[in-house]
Design an enzyme around this catalytic site. Structure first.
Site, PDB file in Angstrom:
ATOM      1  N   LYS A   1     -23.887 -19.902 -34.497  1.00 22.48           N
ATOM      2  CA  LYS A   1     -23.301 -20.036 -35.994  1.00 22.48           C
ATOM      3  C   LYS A   1     -22.141 -19.258 -36.242  1.00 22.48           C
ATOM      4  O   LYS A   1     -21.191 -19.717 -36.880  1.00 22.48           O
ATOM      5  CB  LYS A   1     -23.947 -17.917 -35.540  1.00 22.48           C
ATOM      6  CG  LYS A   1     -23.424 -16.798 -36.894  1.00 22.48           C
ATOM      7  CD  LYS A   1     -24.469 -15.764 -36.639  1.00 22.48           C
ATOM      8  CE  LYS A   1     -23.937 -14.514 -35.724  1.00 22.48           C
ATOM      9  NZ  LYS A   1     -22.226 -14.025 -37.010  1.00 22.48           N
ATOM     10  N   ASN A   2     -20.923 -18.588 -35.116  1.00 26.25           N
ATOM     11  CA  ASN A   2     -19.846 -18.199 -35.607  1.00 26.25           C
ATOM     12  C   ASN A   2     -18.669 -19.764 -35.722  1.00 26.25           C
ATOM     13  O   ASN A   2     -17.378 -19.537 -36.365  1.00 26.25           O
ATOM     14  CB  ASN A   2     -18.979 -17.291 -34.489  1.00 26.25           C
ATOM     15  CG  ASN A   2     -20.136 -15.877 -34.538  1.00 26.25           C
ATOM     16  OD1 ASN A   2     -20.192 -16.312 -35.291  1.00 26.25           O
ATOM     17  ND2 ASN A   2     -19.793 -15.006 -34.011  1.00 26.25           N
TER      18      ASN A   2
ATOM     19  N   CYS B   1     -19.766  -1.505 -42.175  1.00 26.60           N
ATOM     20  CA  CYS B   1     -19.573  -2.319 -41.134  1.00 26.60           C
ATOM     21  C   CYS B   1     -20.858  -1.366 -39.958  1.00 26.60           C
ATOM     22  O   CYS B   1     -20.401  -0.642 -39.626  1.00 26.60           O
ATOM     23  CB  CYS B   1     -18.945  -2.901 -40.399  1.00 26.60           C
ATOM     24  SG  CYS B   1     -19.866  -4.744 -39.628  1.00 26.60           S
TER      25      CYS B   1
ATOM     26  N   ARG C   1     -14.220  -3.215 -39.368  1.00 22.95           N
ATOM     27  CA  ARG C   1     -13.847  -4.069 -39.472  1.00 22.95           C
ATOM     28  C   ARG C   1     -13.315  -4.041 -41.369  1.00 22.95           C
ATOM     29  O   ARG C   1     -13.536  -5.132 -41.587  1.00 22.95           O
ATOM     30  CB  ARG C   1     -14.532  -5.089 -39.629  1.00 22.95           C
ATOM     31  CG  ARG C   1     -15.497  -4.836 -38.036  1.00 22.95           C
ATOM     32  CD  ARG C   1     -16.716  -5.462 -38.053  1.00 22.95           C
ATOM     33  NE  ARG C   1     -16.432  -6.980 -37.868  1.00 22.95           N
ATOM     34  CZ  ARG C   1     -17.937  -7.630 -37.770  1.00 22.95           C
ATOM     35  NH1 ARG C   1     -18.552  -7.840 -38.155  1.00 22.95           N
ATOM     36  NH2 ARG C   1     -17.515  -9.361 -37.406  1.00 22.95           N
TER      37      ARG C   1
ATOM     38  N   GLN D   1      -5.109  -7.963 -42.588  1.00 23.68           N
ATOM     39  CA  GLN D   1      -3.974  -9.887 -41.418  1.00 23.68           C
ATOM     40  C   GLN D   1      -4.696 -10.783 -42.318  1.00 23.68           C
ATOM     41  O   GLN D   1      -3.742 -11.111 -42.215  1.00 23.68           O
ATOM     42  CB  GLN D   1      -5.132  -9.656 -40.075  1.00 23.68           C
ATOM     43  CG  GLN D   1      -4.932  -8.858 -39.436  1.00 23.68           C
ATOM     44  CD  GLN D   1      -3.293  -7.979 -39.348  1.00 23.68           C
ATOM     45  OE1 GLN D   1      -2.268  -8.835 -39.142  1.00 23.68           O
ATOM     46  NE2 GLN D   1      -3.162  -6.062 -39.050  1.00 23.68           N
TER      47      GLN D   1
ATOM     48  N   ASP E   1     -19.876 -10.184 -28.032  1.00 20.20           N
ATOM     49  CA  ASP E   1     -21.170 -10.688 -28.796  1.00 20.20           C
ATOM     50  C   ASP E   1     -21.795 -10.696 -27.274  1.00 20.20           C
ATOM     51  O   ASP E   1     -23.426 -10.651 -27.821  1.00 20.20           O
ATOM     52  CB  ASP E   1     -21.090 -11.643 -29.741  1.00 20.20           C
ATOM     53  CG  ASP E   1     -19.920 -11.176 -30.681  1.00 20.20           C
ATOM     54  OD1 ASP E   1     -20.182 -10.511 -31.367  1.00 20.20           O
ATOM     55  OD2 ASP E   1     -19.237 -12.640 -30.928  1.00 20.20           O
TER      56      ASP E   1
ATOM     57  N   ARG F   1     -30.898 -12.996 -38.577  1.00 20.76           N
ATOM     58  CA  ARG F   1     -28.664 -13.427 -38.836  1.00 20.76           C
ATOM     59  C   ARG F   1     -28.979 -14.551 -37.967  1.00 20.76           C
ATOM     60  O   ARG F   1     -27.314 -15.536 -38.826  1.00 20.76           O
ATOM     61  CB  ARG F   1     -28.027 -12.285 -38.947  1.00 20.76           C
ATOM     62  CG  ARG F   1     -29.271 -11.628 -40.686  1.00 20.76           C
ATOM     63  CD  ARG F   1     -27.174 -10.644 -40.703  1.00 20.76           C
ATOM     64  NE  ARG F   1     -26.367 -11.083 -40.734  1.00 20.76           N
ATOM     65  CZ  ARG F   1     -25.162 -10.445 -41.015  1.00 20.76           C
ATOM     66  NH1 ARG F   1     -25.221  -9.085 -41.089  1.00 20.76           N
ATOM     67  NH2 ARG F   1     -23.869 -10.846 -41.106  1.00 20.76           N
TER      68      ARG F   1
HETATM   69  N1  EPU Z   1      -9.841  -6.926 -37.783  1.00 21.83           N
HETATM   70  C1  EPU Z   1      -7.926  -5.822 -38.451  1.00 21.83           C
HETATM   71  N2  EPU Z   1      -7.741  -6.198 -39.217  1.00 21.83           N
HETATM   72  C2  EPU Z   1      -8.515  -7.830 -39.410  1.00 21.83           C
HETATM   73  C3  EPU Z   1      -8.950  -8.225 -38.918  1.00 21.83           C
HETATM   74  C4  EPU Z   1      -9.931  -7.751 -38.255  1.00 21.83           C
HETATM   75  O1  EPU Z   1      -8.099  -4.780 -37.690  1.00 21.83           O
HETATM   76  O2  EPU Z   1      -7.518  -7.787 -40.423  1.00 21.83           O
HETATM   77  C5  EPU Z   1      -9.821  -5.501 -36.137  1.00 21.83           C
HETATM   78  C6  EPU Z   1     -11.355  -5.657 -36.509  1.00 21.83           C
HETATM   79  O3  EPU Z   1     -11.509  -4.397 -37.340  1.00 21.83           O
HETATM   80  C7  EPU Z   1     -12.082  -5.632 -35.127  1.00 21.83           C
HETATM   81  C8  EPU Z   1     -10.910  -6.414 -34.464  1.00 21.83           C
HETATM   82  O4  EPU Z   1      -9.556  -6.287 -34.854  1.00 21.83           O
HETATM   83  O5  EPU Z   1     -11.657  -4.574 -34.694  1.00 21.83           O
HETATM   84  C9  EPU Z   1     -11.633  -8.342 -34.266  1.00 21.83           C
HETATM   85  O6  EPU Z   1     -12.129  -8.181 -35.291  1.00 21.83           O
HETATM   86  P1  EPU Z   1     -12.171 -10.249 -35.509  1.00 21.83           P
HETATM   87  O7  EPU Z   1     -11.418 -10.276 -36.451  1.00 21.83           O
HETATM   88  O8  EPU Z   1     -11.629 -11.027 -34.514  1.00 21.83           O
HETATM   89  O9  EPU Z   1     -13.913  -9.785 -35.957  1.00 21.83           O
HETATM   90  P2  EPU Z   1     -14.293 -11.727 -36.911  1.00 21.83           P
HETATM   91  O10 EPU Z   1     -13.794 -12.094 -37.118  1.00 21.83           O
HETATM   92  O11 EPU Z   1     -14.633 -10.419 -37.980  1.00 21.83           O
HETATM   93  C10 EPU Z   1     -15.620 -12.519 -34.940  1.00 21.83           C
HETATM   94  C11 EPU Z   1     -17.208 -12.749 -35.185  1.00 21.83           C
HETATM   95  C12 EPU Z   1     -18.256 -11.833 -34.429  1.00 21.83           C
HETATM   96  C13 EPU Z   1     -17.281 -11.454 -33.432  1.00 21.83           C
HETATM   97  C14 EPU Z   1     -16.039 -10.992 -33.189  1.00 21.83           C
HETATM   98  C15 EPU Z   1     -14.699 -10.625 -32.106  1.00 21.83           C
HETATM   99  C16 EPU Z   1     -17.555 -14.411 -36.832  1.00 21.83           C
HETATM  100  C17 EPU Z   1     -17.822 -14.991 -38.356  1.00 21.83           C
HETATM  101  N3  EPU Z   1     -17.813 -13.277 -36.507  1.00 21.83           N
HETATM  102  O12 EPU Z   1     -15.639 -11.306 -36.453  1.00 21.83           O
HETATM  103  O13 EPU Z   1     -19.583 -11.756 -34.591  1.00 21.83           O
HETATM  104  O14 EPU Z   1     -17.616 -10.494 -32.905  1.00 21.83           O
HETATM  105  O15 EPU Z   1     -15.465 -12.337 -34.589  1.00 21.83           O
HETATM  106  O16 EPU Z   1     -15.244 -11.942 -31.293  1.00 21.83           O
HETATM  107  O17 EPU Z   1     -16.926 -15.287 -36.570  1.00 21.83           O
HETATM  108  C18 EPU Z   1     -21.486 -11.954 -33.818  1.00 21.83           C
HETATM  109  O18 EPU Z   1     -21.531 -12.140 -33.621  1.00 21.83           O
HETATM  110  O19 EPU Z   1     -22.494 -10.986 -33.949  1.00 21.83           O
HETATM  111  C19 EPU Z   1     -20.311 -10.945 -34.319  1.00 21.83           C
HETATM  112  C20 EPU Z   1     -20.084  -9.851 -34.995  1.00 21.83           C
END
Ligand code: EPU
Length: 416
Positions: free
Chosen positions: A22-23, A116, A121, A125, A304, A396
């Site tokens: 998925k990701n 969320c 989240r 960044q 995850d 999902r």
């Molecule tokens: N964060 C910030 N600011 C940002 C971006 C991230 O503070 O601009 C924080 C987040 O709040 C979190 C941490 O940084 O505390 C890491 O978040 P990340 O951005 O890496 O998460 P994401 O990109 O939103 C993806 C996966 C998630 C997975 C995370 C961590 C996708 C579509 N989603 O989310 O997948 O848990 O990376 O590996 O790729 C899942 O599949 O169940 C899922 C939640």
């Protein structure tokens, strides 16, 4: 709303085919916005999130044909540079259209994702990185408005490692003027899969698979064909299921080389693993040994998989501690597991689990995707019936999970 009814206590025996990740699929589909050529994708999983992303992409004017796990896209007639709130609110990964739309068309309007279940989240960044690349960004009435005649390469150091943040900036940088360096980049295999596709489309990227991506911008990208990598989280979820319920399963179409942290912990739990290039056989006949871990970025233990491993720990022979360091609220499954007789206490981001002999089935509620999967695992191990409500969360991100589990002997039914 669909529910899942599980009668626990059945050993799992047989083969399970793993779907595409998925990701990886979600950002890869967004890469279709970067080119006027054809993107031919295979191993695209059959998931609600993928359907949502395709709906979002179609309304930009991206032409999409889907046939089973194959998706062919053509971005020569994109005319709507927008991701509306109605879609973004149902899937945060919609933010991934921001970088590609801005880079190729010079503007984009994308709804800010809202709250969320697993943490706040923010997307600061993503915004900070695009601003560093020269975008003019404002936020008005819940929307991000981004403009840039032409993005300009620069060095971006994100405050933390962010998976979708890296993917957004990487896609944007492929079409920027000059060199972009992304430091503190995420190196999750799903980011690598996206980067490999971008290279096949003509992007120039060094450092793939590391925390430093160096991108030389090109004037345009062309079409390409790509097979989405296998879902390491889905694979590890089924391995946890056999660790909890016992049995002998072989998972196929998998990538053993990107699952080290999870496989290590599964072995520690007592799962007997035999691995080939693309398959893993897992045998379990005893009560699991508890494992303690802390979630962290790749190649560390994935957030995850935290809930699914916790489900196995609830019936392990002893106590364990689990620390969640990526998201601040990813313990929503704890109260539900305790309703099944688990003995879990939380203190901030740490959960202490005292293994019990037996979980007892009960009605429970799924709160997010991986929490749902953990309740399925707990239900498979529990005595009696477990009824899981709100399984749209499961749909999902898991491709027909109950069908795959039924085929290996689980007593699991979807109730419409
Ligand atoms: N964060 C910030 N600011 C940002 C971006 C991230 O503070 O601009 C924080 C987040 O709040 C979190 C941490 O940084 O505390 C890491 O978040 P990340 O951005 O890496 O998460 P994401 O990109 O939103 C993806 C996966 C998630 C997975 C995370 C961590 C996708 C579509 N989603 O989310 O997948 O848990 O990376 O590996 O790729 C899942 O599949 O169940 C899922 C939640």
């Amino acid at each position: 709303m669909d529910k899942l009814l599980i009668t626990g206590g059945k050993r799992l025996v047989g083969d399970i085919q793993i779907s595409g990740a998925k990701n990886a699929a979600l950002p890869i589909l967004c890469a279709g916005l970067l080119t006027a050529g054809d993107l031919e994708l295979s191993n695209v999983p059959n998931l609600h999130d993928v359907a949502t992303m395709l709906k979002l992409l179609r309304q930009t004017g991206l032409a999409i044909e889907q046939n089973g796990d194959k998706v062919v896209m053509n971005g020569s007639a994109i005319n709507k540079l927008e991701a509306p709130y109605e879609l973004v609110k149902t899937m945060r990964a919609s933010i991934l259209v921001l970088g590609p739309l801005l880079a190729r068309f010079g503007e984009a309007k994308v709804s800010l994702p809202g709250g969320c279940a697993i943490g706040s989240r923010p997307v600061d960044q993503h915004i900070k990185g695009l601003q560093a690349l020269g975008a003019d960004i404002s936020i008005d009435a819940g929307y991000i408005y981004a403009k840039a005649k032409k993005l300009k390469g620069t060095r971006v150091v994100t405050d933390m490692i962010t998976v979708t943040g890296t993917e957004n900036l990487l896609m944007a940088a492929t079409l920027a003027d000059g060199e972009t360096v992304l430091d503190n980049a995420a190196c999750e295999p799903e980011v690598t899969d996206l980067a490999n596709l971008l290279v096949a489309m003509g992007a120039k990227i060094d450092g793939i698979g590391t925390h430093r991506l160096v991108i030389q911008g090109v004037s345009s990208l062309h079409g390409a064909a790509h097979t989405v990598i296998s879902d390491r989280i889905e694979a590890a979820t089924f391995l946890c299921a056999v660790a909890a319920a016992g049995g002998d399963i072989t998972i196929r179409n998998t990538r053993v080389d990107i699952m080290d942290a999870a496989l290590e912990k599964l072995r520690e739990m007592g799962l007997r693993l035999t691995v080939g290039d693309t398959w893993i056989r897992a045998q379990m006949d005893a009560r699991p040994t508890p494992v303690s871990f802390s979630t962290t970025e790749y190649p560390g233990f994935p957030t995850d998989m935290q809930a699914q491993f916790m489900a196995v720990n609830t019936i392990a022979d002893g106590s364990s501690t689990v620390q969640e360091t990526i998201f601040e609220n990813r313990f929503m499954h704890v109260q539900e597991m305790n309703r099944l007789g688990a003995a879990i206490q939380t203190d901030g981001n740490t959960a202490t689990i005292r293994g019990v002999q037996q979980l007892i089935g009960a009605p429970v509620m799924a709160t997010d995707l991986r929490a749902s999967a953990s309740l399925v695992i707990a239900g498979l191990a529990a005595k009696g019936e477990t009824l899981i409500d709100r399984i749209y969360h499961l749909d999902r991100g898991y491709d027909r999970m109950e069908v795959k589990l039924s085929a290996v002997g689980a007593n699991i039914t979807r109730i419409k």
